[in-house]
Design a protein around this motif. Structure first.
Motif, PDB file in Angstrom:
ATOM      1  N   ILE A 139       0.735  -1.163   0.117  1.00  0.00           N
ATOM      2  CA  ILE A 139      -0.053  -0.056  -0.091  1.00  0.00           C
ATOM      3  C   ILE A 139       0.799   1.234  -0.058  1.00  0.00           C
ATOM      4  N   ILE A 140       0.846   2.121  -0.789  1.00  0.00           N
ATOM      5  CA  ILE A 140       1.681   3.068  -1.002  1.00  0.00           C
ATOM      6  C   ILE A 140       0.971   4.501  -0.207  1.00  0.00           C
ATOM      7  N   THR A 141       0.102   5.034  -0.572  1.00  0.00           N
ATOM      8  CA  THR A 141      -0.605   5.977   0.305  1.00  0.00           C
ATOM      9  C   THR A 141      -2.112   5.739   0.709  1.00  0.00           C
ATOM     10  N   MET A 142      -2.468   6.131   1.915  1.00  0.00           N
ATOM     11  CA  MET A 142      -3.779   5.986   2.597  1.00  0.00           C
ATOM     12  C   MET A 142      -4.315   7.159   2.626  1.00  0.00           C
ATOM     13  N   ALA A 143      -5.704   7.350   2.304  1.00  0.00           N
ATOM     14  CA  ALA A 143      -6.141   8.885   2.783  1.00  0.00           C
ATOM     15  C   ALA A 143      -7.541   9.001   3.078  1.00  0.00           C
ATOM     16  N   TRP A 144      -8.070   9.799   3.500  1.00  0.00           N
ATOM     17  CA  TRP A 144      -9.524   9.960   3.970  1.00  0.00           C
ATOM     18  C   TRP A 144      -9.955  11.206   3.354  1.00  0.00           C
ATOM     19  N   TYR A 145     -11.105  11.058   2.693  1.00  0.00           N
ATOM     20  CA  TYR A 145     -12.064  12.136   2.309  1.00  0.00           C
ATOM     21  C   TYR A 145     -13.358  12.212   2.808  1.00  0.00           C
ATOM     22  N   ARG A 146     -14.069  13.210   2.673  1.00  0.00           N
ATOM     23  CA  ARG A 146     -15.431  13.398   3.155  1.00  0.00           C
ATOM     24  C   ARG A 146     -16.032  14.064   2.372  1.00  0.00           C
ATOM     25  N   GLN A 147     -17.609  14.056   2.064  1.00  0.00           N
ATOM     26  CA  GLN A 147     -18.388  14.482   1.426  1.00  0.00           C
ATOM     27  C   GLN A 147     -19.594  14.923   2.277  1.00  0.00           C
ATOM     28  N   ALA A 148     -19.983  16.191   2.227  1.00  0.00           N
ATOM     29  CA  ALA A 148     -21.121  16.592   2.857  1.00  0.00           C
ATOM     30  C   ALA A 148     -22.208  16.651   2.000  1.00  0.00           C
ATOM     31  N   VAL A 152     -20.748   9.855   9.313  1.00  0.00           N
ATOM     32  CA  VAL A 152     -20.396  10.652  10.568  1.00  0.00           C
ATOM     33  C   VAL A 152     -21.388  11.940  10.642  1.00  0.00           C
ATOM     34  N   THR A 153     -22.155  11.759  11.818  1.00  0.00           N
ATOM     35  CA  THR A 153     -23.127  12.709  12.020  1.00  0.00           C
ATOM     36  C   THR A 153     -22.673  13.447  13.629  1.00  0.00           C
ATOM     37  N   SER A 200     -12.856  17.102  18.969  1.00  0.00           N
ATOM     38  CA  SER A 200     -13.660  18.465  18.859  1.00  0.00           C
ATOM     39  C   SER A 200     -14.533  18.471  17.825  1.00  0.00           C
ATOM     40  N   LEU A 201     -15.259  17.506  17.489  1.00  0.00           N
ATOM     41  CA  LEU A 201     -16.150  17.482  16.306  1.00  0.00           C
ATOM     42  C   LEU A 201     -17.249  18.482  16.400  1.00  0.00           C
ATOM     43  N   LYS A 202     -17.389  19.116  15.236  1.00  0.00           N
ATOM     44  CA  LYS A 202     -18.498  20.174  14.770  1.00  0.00           C
ATOM     45  C   LYS A 202     -19.577  19.617  14.127  1.00  0.00           C
ATOM     46  N   PRO A 203     -20.814  20.061  14.068  1.00  0.00           N
ATOM     47  CA  PRO A 203     -21.946  19.897  13.354  1.00  0.00           C
ATOM     48  C   PRO A 203     -21.464  19.839  11.762  1.00  0.00           C
ATOM     49  N   GLU A 204     -20.321  20.931  11.489  1.00  0.00           N
ATOM     50  CA  GLU A 204     -20.206  20.839  10.076  1.00  0.00           C
ATOM     51  C   GLU A 204     -19.056  19.938   9.612  1.00  0.00           C
ATOM     52  N   ASP A 205     -18.651  19.029  10.509  1.00  0.00           N
ATOM     53  CA  ASP A 205     -18.133  18.035  10.135  1.00  0.00           C
ATOM     54  C   ASP A 205     -18.918  16.822   9.774  1.00  0.00           C
ATOM     55  N   THR A 206     -20.097  16.771   9.659  1.00  0.00           N
ATOM     56  CA  THR A 206     -20.972  15.729   9.375  1.00  0.00           C
ATOM     57  C   THR A 206     -20.773  15.673   7.971  1.00  0.00           C
ATOM     58  N   ALA A 207     -20.650  14.469   7.497  1.00  0.00           N
ATOM     59  CA  ALA A 207     -20.194  13.998   6.064  1.00  0.00           C
ATOM     60  C   ALA A 207     -20.246  12.431   6.056  1.00  0.00           C
ATOM     61  N   VAL A 208     -20.218  11.999   4.688  1.00  0.00           N
ATOM     62  CA  VAL A 208     -19.864  10.513   4.758  1.00  0.00           C
ATOM     63  C   VAL A 208     -18.181  10.443   4.602  1.00  0.00           C
ATOM     64  N   TYR A 209     -17.619   9.683   5.170  1.00  0.00           N
ATOM     65  CA  TYR A 209     -16.099   9.858   5.290  1.00  0.00           C
ATOM     66  C   TYR A 209     -15.645   8.495   4.533  1.00  0.00           C
ATOM     67  N   SER A 210     -14.736   8.832   3.557  1.00  0.00           N
ATOM     68  CA  SER A 210     -14.225   7.512   2.603  1.00  0.00           C
ATOM     69  C   SER A 210     -12.917   7.463   2.765  1.00  0.00           C
ATOM     70  N   CYS A 211     -12.507   6.257   2.512  1.00  0.00           N
ATOM     71  CA  CYS A 211     -11.374   5.951   2.695  1.00  0.00           C
ATOM     72  C   CYS A 211     -10.699   5.707   1.115  1.00  0.00           C
ATOM     73  N   TYR A 212      -9.431   6.026   1.037  1.00  0.00           N
ATOM     74  CA  TYR A 212      -8.718   5.937  -0.521  1.00  0.00           C
ATOM     75  C   TYR A 212      -7.443   5.263  -0.338  1.00  0.00           C
ATOM     76  N   VAL A 213      -7.055   4.575  -1.102  1.00  0.00           N
ATOM     77  CA  VAL A 213      -5.646   3.945  -1.178  1.00  0.00           C
ATOM     78  C   VAL A 213      -4.976   3.871  -2.608  1.00  0.00           C
ATOM     79  N   ASP A 214      -3.893   4.192  -2.547  1.00  0.00           N
ATOM     80  CA  ASP A 214      -2.936   3.890  -3.798  1.00  0.00           C
ATOM     81  C   ASP A 214      -2.197   2.525  -3.668  1.00  0.00           C
ATOM     82  N   VAL A 215      -2.387   1.690  -4.305  1.00  0.00           N
ATOM     83  CA  VAL A 215      -1.516   0.202  -4.005  1.00  0.00           C
ATOM     84  C   VAL A 215      -0.478  -0.216  -5.025  1.00  0.00           C
TER      85      VAL A 215
END
Length: 120
Positions: free
Chosen positions: A31-40, A116-117, A84-99
């Motif tokens: 696995i080269i890179t692992m990342a997290w993205y989110r989309q509200a 995450v809500t 310290s989560l905030k309401p604006e952090d509400t989103a679908v969090y997705s994992c991404y990898v380069d392998v």
């Protein structure tokens, strides 16, 4: 084929914490890179954090301070600690990898996402 399974999402009150996990499985060389993205809702997907195989973590300026990405190479798992989560952090969090596949080609894969809500 490479599969990613995320877990750890849920409902949390403002100011609370969550830890997301992303476990990779399947046939791969490394696995080269692992990342997290989110989309509200109604917004574009945005990068939360990335981490290299050597453990170098990077965050966009907007994500610095409350989010920490880490990984366990032996378990092929990435984590995202969110504090310290905030309401604006509400989103679908997705994992991404380069392998690195067995063919030495680079494969790019997404997880299915975890909700995450942040709400009182």
């Amino acid at each position: 084929q490479v599969q990613l399974v995320e877990s750890g999402g849920g409902l949390v009150q403002p100011g609370g914490s969550l830890r997301l996990s992303c476990a990779a499985s399947g046939t791969m060389f490394s696995i080269i890179t692992m990342a997290w993205y989110r989309q509200a809702p109604g917004k574009q997907r945005e990068l939360v954090a990335t981490i290299t195989g050597g453990g170098d973590a990077n965050y966009p300026d907007s994500m610095k301070g409350r989010f920490t990405i880490s990984r366990d190479n032996a378990k092929k798992t990435a984590y995202l600690q969110m504090n310290s989560l905030k309401p604006e952090d509400t989103a679908v969090y997705s994992c991404y990898v380069d392998v690195r596949l067995l063919t030495m080609q680079v494969g790019r894969y997404w997880g299915q996402g975890t909700q995450v809500t942040v709400s009182s």
